[in-house]
Design an enzyme around this catalytic site. Structure first.
Site, PDB file in Angstrom:
ATOM      1  N   ASP A   1      -2.434  -1.355  -3.840  1.00 60.05           N
ATOM      2  CA  ASP A   1      -3.366  -0.754  -4.496  1.00 60.05           C
ATOM      3  C   ASP A   1      -2.101   0.227  -5.988  1.00 60.05           C
ATOM      4  OD1 ASP A   1      -0.788   0.675  -3.209  1.00 60.05           O
ATOM      5  OD2 ASP A   1      -2.044   2.545  -2.185  1.00 60.05           O
TER       6      ASP A   1
ATOM      7  N   LEU B   1       1.056  -0.894  -0.068  1.00 58.79           N
ATOM      8  CA  LEU B   1       0.073  -0.177   0.010  1.00 58.79           C
ATOM      9  C   LEU B   1       0.612   0.992  -0.034  1.00 58.79           C
ATOM     10  CD1 LEU B   1      -3.389   0.519   0.845  1.00 58.79           C
ATOM     11  CD2 LEU B   1      -2.479   1.391   3.106  1.00 58.79           C
ATOM     12  N   HIS B   2       0.839   1.989  -0.829  1.00 62.00           N
ATOM     13  CA  HIS B   2       1.686   3.524  -1.387  1.00 62.00           C
ATOM     14  C   HIS B   2       1.023   4.802  -1.633  1.00 62.00           C
ATOM     15  CE1 HIS B   2       2.563   1.465  -5.185  1.00 62.00           C
ATOM     16  NE2 HIS B   2       3.077   3.244  -5.243  1.00 62.00           N
ATOM     17  N   ARG B   3      -0.137   4.174  -2.416  1.00 58.05           N
ATOM     18  CA  ARG B   3      -0.834   5.257  -3.247  1.00 58.05           C
ATOM     19  C   ARG B   3      -0.890   6.720  -2.406  1.00 58.05           C
ATOM     20  NH1 ARG B   3       0.232   4.901  -7.897  1.00 58.05           N
ATOM     21  NH2 ARG B   3       0.008   2.379  -8.337  1.00 58.05           N
TER      22      ARG B   3
END
Ligand code: UD1
Length: 362
Positions: free
Chosen positions: A281, A206-208
């Protein structure tokens, strides 16, 4: 002999550049490939570890740009890259994916009238709040060779008025890299190191910015992970952006979420191939899981890779806590969606790219 700048900067770029580089050095009379690393990603875990795993030499040119706001980062890359381009006079730029380094390099090349080959062209999420979408649109409009990965990419480009003669449907170089390294990945023994068993854990990435830079949204997503981890252990190699935001918002993980530093390419690949399911994501992970036939829950409202929804293992769940939990529990109970990779995700996209670049005169 054609001097080629292979532009890379951020984690998902290195695999695709490695594929092109290795094909080009096999043809030393035709190509002189120079790896140009912008320094967008500079941590060993996000950059050096990938060069090591992919057995890539050190970059020929390192710009050392580092982090910053979008305009600042893009602008700094352009300033440094223009200088080196004027000096080195390459015949071609190869840019990959959709990161800030991609768009910055494309702008420099286009203004100096150097042809651009874009690997992974045509993908569209139709969501201009994603910085990557802006980077994709601008890069594609400036490119001379648009190498696409799935049918939707071809259609998007044609709709945007890109001439047919510039579009080459070659498949996915990220998949070439995966297929080449799949076996090597199993030698990392990462499952043993992390005390995990095949099919007995979920894997998270998860990094967006849209997911992690907003306190309410990040809390809701982490709360979903905490809840799922009561049924199935979750392993989370955590991106520096996400780690920073978790600290800033004072959000905590439950004990059954095992967080670790970002993994190297081979370690991650092996964890992905053996997970029961993946929560993500990311863009490329939607494709990789479809190749591995591992169910993928994408925590976004849209995807630029619709093939993975139609024929792959991917489902889009958005960012609501309940939806993330419900779909994960369904997979834990019934094993989730199966799928099959695109026929052009066959490990030979790189050969098709090189054949085209080798034929053309520029
Ligand atoms: C970038 C790409 C994204 C890609 C992702 C893969 C853009 C717009 N985004 O996002 O498409 O999916 O890479 O990781 O190009 N940081 C470090 N160490 C580093 C690099 C960054 O700690 O080596 C931290 C910094 O605090 C930085 C933040 O991560 O501000 C974000 O880095 P940045 O390169 O701006 O974007 P990513 O979120 O990594």
């Amino acid at each position: 002999m054609k001097k080629v700048f292979l532009i890379c900067g951020a984690r998902p770029n290195f695999m695709k550049i490695a594929m092109v580089y290795k094909e080009m050095i096999e043809l030393p009379k035709k190509f002189n490939p120079l790896i140009v690393h912008t320094g967008q990603h500079y941590d060993f875990e996000l950059s050096g570890a990938f060069f090591k795993d992919l057995v890539l030499p050190k970059p020929d040119i390192y710009l050392g740009i580092g982090s910053g706001n979008h305009g600042e980062q893009t602008g700094k890359i352009m300033i440094a890259l223009e200088k080196i381009t004027l000096k080195e006079k390459p015949h071609l730029f190869v840019v990959v994916g959709d990161v800030n380094s991609t768009v910055a390099a494309s702008l420099v090349a286009a203004k100096l009238m150097i042809p651009i080959a874009h690997i992974e062209a045509g993908l569209r999420s139709f969501d201009r709040t994603m910085p990557e979408e802006i980077n994709r649109i601008v890069t594609d409009v400036l490119s001379d060779y648009l190498f696409t990965t799935e049918e939707a990419g071809n259609e998007n480009l044609k709709r945007e008025g890109i001439d047919d003669s510039k579009i080459f449907f070659v498949g996915d170089l990220m998949v070439d890299c995966l297929l080449q390294n799949r076996k090597k990945a199993s030698d990392t023994h990462i499952l043993k190191k992390l005390n995990l068993k095949k099919d007995k854990y979920g894997l998270i990435t998860l990094h967006r910015p849209s997911n992690v830079d907003n306190k309410k949204r990040l809390s809701e997503i982490i709360d979903a992970f905490n809840c799922i981890s009561k049924e199935m252990p979750l392993i989370f190699p955590i991106h520096p952006r996400t780690k920073k935001m978790m600290g800033k918002f004072d959000i905590a993980f439950d004990k059954d979420i095992h967080t670790i530093d970002p993994l190297s390419y081979l370690e991650f690949l092996h964890l992905e191939a053996n997970a029961m399911f993946v929560l993500t994501d990311s863009g490329s992970i939607q494709v990789e899981t479809s190749v591995f036939d591992i169910p993928c829950i994408t925590i976004r409202n849209n995807t630029e890779r619709p093939y993975t929804l139609l024929h792959g293992t991917n489902i889009l769940v958005g960012t609501s806590r309940n939806k993330i939990i419900t779909e994960s529990l369904k997979i834990i109970k019934n094993h989730g969606k199966t799928g099959k990779p695109h026929h052009l995700w066959d490990g030979k996209a790189k050969d098709r790219v090189i054949k085209i670049l080798n034929q053309d005169v520029y």
